[in-house]
Design a protein around this motif. Structure first.
Motif, PDB file in Angstrom:
ATOM      1  N   VAL A  23       0.843  -1.203   0.000  1.00 49.56           N
ATOM      2  CA  VAL A  23       0.000   0.000   0.000  1.00 49.56           C
ATOM      3  C   VAL A  23       0.876   1.252   0.000  1.00 49.56           C
ATOM      4  O   VAL A  23       0.598   2.218  -0.713  1.00 49.56           O
ATOM      5  CB  VAL A  23      -0.966  -0.016   1.210  1.00 49.56           C
ATOM      6  CG1 VAL A  23      -1.661   1.323   1.371  1.00 49.56           C
ATOM      7  CG2 VAL A  23      -1.983  -1.126   1.046  1.00 49.56           C
ATOM      8  N   ARG A  24       1.950   1.241   0.780  1.00 52.24           N
ATOM      9  CA  ARG A  24       2.857   2.385   0.827  1.00 52.24           C
ATOM     10  C   ARG A  24       3.475   2.645  -0.544  1.00 52.24           C
ATOM     11  O   ARG A  24       3.581   3.799  -0.978  1.00 52.24           O
ATOM     12  CB  ARG A  24       3.953   2.130   1.865  1.00 52.24           C
ATOM     13  CG  ARG A  24       4.776   3.342   2.187  1.00 52.24           C
ATOM     14  CD  ARG A  24       5.814   3.087   3.287  1.00 52.24           C
ATOM     15  NE  ARG A  24       5.223   2.455   4.458  1.00 52.24           N
ATOM     16  CZ  ARG A  24       5.550   1.240   4.909  1.00 52.24           C
ATOM     17  NH1 ARG A  24       6.461   0.528   4.271  1.00 52.24           N
ATOM     18  NH2 ARG A  24       4.985   0.732   5.976  1.00 52.24           N
ATOM     19  N   GLY A  25       3.857   1.584  -1.247  1.00 48.22           N
ATOM     20  CA  GLY A  25       4.423   1.741  -2.585  1.00 48.22           C
ATOM     21  C   GLY A  25       3.409   2.294  -3.578  1.00 48.22           C
ATOM     22  O   GLY A  25       3.730   3.136  -4.416  1.00 48.22           O
ATOM     23  N   ARG A  26       2.161   1.832  -3.480  1.00 48.13           N
ATOM     24  CA  ARG A  26       1.108   2.354  -4.372  1.00 48.13           C
ATOM     25  C   ARG A  26       0.860   3.827  -4.108  1.00 48.13           C
ATOM     26  O   ARG A  26       0.691   4.616  -5.040  1.00 48.13           O
ATOM     27  CB  ARG A  26      -0.190   1.585  -4.164  1.00 48.13           C
ATOM     28  CG  ARG A  26      -0.167   0.175  -4.660  1.00 48.13           C
ATOM     29  CD  ARG A  26      -1.514  -0.427  -4.436  1.00 48.13           C
ATOM     30  NE  ARG A  26      -1.485  -1.859  -4.524  1.00 48.13           N
ATOM     31  CZ  ARG A  26      -2.548  -2.569  -4.810  1.00 48.13           C
ATOM     32  NH1 ARG A  26      -3.703  -1.991  -5.006  1.00 48.13           N
ATOM     33  NH2 ARG A  26      -2.467  -3.873  -4.877  1.00 48.13           N
ATOM     34  N   GLN A  27       0.809   4.202  -2.834  1.00 51.27           N
ATOM     35  CA  GLN A  27       0.592   5.608  -2.488  1.00 51.27           C
ATOM     36  C   GLN A  27       1.736   6.471  -3.004  1.00 51.27           C
ATOM     37  O   GLN A  27       1.507   7.564  -3.518  1.00 51.27           O
ATOM     38  CB  GLN A  27       0.450   5.774  -0.974  1.00 51.27           C
ATOM     39  CG  GLN A  27      -0.844   5.230  -0.432  1.00 51.27           C
ATOM     40  CD  GLN A  27      -0.892   5.249   1.090  1.00 51.27           C
ATOM     41  OE1 GLN A  27       0.133   5.332   1.755  1.00 51.27           O
ATOM     42  NE2 GLN A  27      -2.102   5.153   1.633  1.00 51.27           N
ATOM     43  N   ARG A  28       2.953   5.977  -2.877  1.00 45.84           N
ATOM     44  CA  ARG A  28       4.116   6.728  -3.351  1.00 45.84           C
ATOM     45  C   ARG A  28       4.028   6.940  -4.865  1.00 45.84           C
ATOM     46  O   ARG A  28       4.258   8.051  -5.360  1.00 45.84           O
ATOM     47  CB  ARG A  28       5.392   5.978  -2.981  1.00 45.84           C
ATOM     48  CG  ARG A  28       6.653   6.738  -3.333  1.00 45.84           C
ATOM     49  CD  ARG A  28       7.918   5.998  -2.921  1.00 45.84           C
ATOM     50  NE  ARG A  28       7.898   5.665  -1.506  1.00 45.84           N
ATOM     51  CZ  ARG A  28       8.023   4.426  -1.030  1.00 45.84           C
ATOM     52  NH1 ARG A  28       8.186   3.413  -1.846  1.00 45.84           N
ATOM     53  NH2 ARG A  28       8.003   4.196   0.261  1.00 45.84           N
ATOM     54  N   ARG A  29       3.689   5.887  -5.616  1.00 47.43           N
ATOM     55  CA  ARG A  29       3.576   6.027  -7.075  1.00 47.43           C
ATOM     56  C   ARG A  29       2.465   7.009  -7.452  1.00 47.43           C
ATOM     57  O   ARG A  29       2.600   7.791  -8.397  1.00 47.43           O
ATOM     58  CB  ARG A  29       3.327   4.662  -7.714  1.00 47.43           C
ATOM     59  CG  ARG A  29       4.553   3.783  -7.727  1.00 47.43           C
ATOM     60  CD  ARG A  29       4.348   2.533  -8.564  1.00 47.43           C
ATOM     61  NE  ARG A  29       3.252   1.700  -8.106  1.00 47.43           N
ATOM     62  CZ  ARG A  29       3.375   0.689  -7.244  1.00 47.43           C
ATOM     63  NH1 ARG A  29       4.553   0.398  -6.755  1.00 47.43           N
ATOM     64  NH2 ARG A  29       2.334  -0.024  -6.895  1.00 47.43           N
ATOM     65  N   ILE A  72      -2.631   2.532 -12.234  1.00 45.83           N
ATOM     66  CA  ILE A  72      -1.406   1.984 -11.653  1.00 45.83           C
ATOM     67  C   ILE A  72      -1.583   1.755 -10.155  1.00 45.83           C
ATOM     68  O   ILE A  72      -1.172   0.727  -9.616  1.00 45.83           O
ATOM     69  CB  ILE A  72      -0.211   2.908 -11.939  1.00 45.83           C
ATOM     70  CG1 ILE A  72       0.140   2.861 -13.425  1.00 45.83           C
ATOM     71  CG2 ILE A  72       1.001   2.522 -11.105  1.00 45.83           C
ATOM     72  CD1 ILE A  72       1.176   3.873 -13.846  1.00 45.83           C
ATOM     73  N   ALA A  73      -2.220   2.700  -9.462  1.00 43.04           N
ATOM     74  CA  ALA A  73      -2.400   2.572  -8.013  1.00 43.04           C
ATOM     75  C   ALA A  73      -3.349   1.437  -7.657  1.00 43.04           C
ATOM     76  O   ALA A  73      -3.194   0.804  -6.610  1.00 43.04           O
ATOM     77  CB  ALA A  73      -2.929   3.881  -7.433  1.00 43.04           C
ATOM     78  N   ASN A  74      -4.321   1.155  -8.502  1.00 46.31           N
ATOM     79  CA  ASN A  74      -5.281   0.092  -8.203  1.00 46.31           C
ATOM     80  C   ASN A  74      -4.877  -1.270  -8.762  1.00 46.31           C
ATOM     81  O   ASN A  74      -5.620  -2.229  -8.612  1.00 46.31           O
ATOM     82  CB  ASN A  74      -6.671   0.464  -8.736  1.00 46.31           C
ATOM     83  CG  ASN A  74      -7.299   1.559  -7.927  1.00 46.31           C
ATOM     84  OD1 ASN A  74      -6.995   1.728  -6.746  1.00 46.31           O
ATOM     85  ND2 ASN A  74      -8.172   2.326  -8.548  1.00 46.31           N
ATOM     86  N   ALA A  75      -3.732  -1.329  -9.395  1.00 49.85           N
ATOM     87  CA  ALA A  75      -3.259  -2.619  -9.916  1.00 49.85           C
ATOM     88  C   ALA A  75      -3.040  -3.550  -8.733  1.00 49.85           C
ATOM     89  O   ALA A  75      -2.657  -3.135  -7.647  1.00 49.85           O
ATOM     90  CB  ALA A  75      -1.966  -2.429 -10.695  1.00 49.85           C
ATOM     91  N   GLY A  76      -3.313  -4.814  -8.940  1.00 49.26           N
ATOM     92  CA  GLY A  76      -3.211  -5.785  -7.849  1.00 49.26           C
ATOM     93  C   GLY A  76      -1.800  -5.975  -7.353  1.00 49.26           C
ATOM     94  O   GLY A  76      -0.835  -5.451  -7.915  1.00 49.26           O
TER      95      GLY A  76
END
Length: 114
Positions: A23-29, A72-76
């Motif tokens: 989740v942290r990586g998705r938020q960062r992207r 990209i953020a919602n990718a599994g």
């Protein structure tokens, strides 16, 4: 011998990333994508009277980036490493056919059977 109070640590290779790290990586992207979008919109506003073609490209980029960022953020999560196969190969020697007798197969009849 382990001392009282020490915990045993297991090393797991090829384990998936933890959910919190994912989740942290998705938020960062997503934040990085939205920052680029903000810079593109500001560049479009600044360059509108100077270089209109570049401003239009920046404006289009600013319009498309939110969609791309959300996708990209919602990718599994990444795929789990494949587990070893549980398939057991069949034996190499063929079984007797139902109609084949022991004499035809070239084997002796088990003791106690007639």
């Amino acid at each position: 011998m382990r001392k009282h109070g020490e915990t045993e640590v297991f090393r797991i290779t090829e384990a998936r990333q933890s959910l919190a790290d994912d989740v942290r990586g998705r938020q960062r992207r997503y934040v990085i994508s939205m920052s680029v979008r903000t810079l593109a919109v500001i560049a479009a506003a600044v360059l509108w009277n100077v270089e209109r073609h570049v401003a239009i490209v920046a404006l289009v980029l600013g319009g498309l980036l939110p969609y791309i960022a959300v996708v990209i953020a919602n990718a599994g999560r990444e795929r789990a490493p494949s587990l070893p196969s549980t398939f057991v190969a069949p034996p190499d020697h063929p079984a007797l056919d139902a109609g084949e007798s022991f004499a035809e197969a070239g084997t002796e009849r088990p003791s106690g059977q007639s």
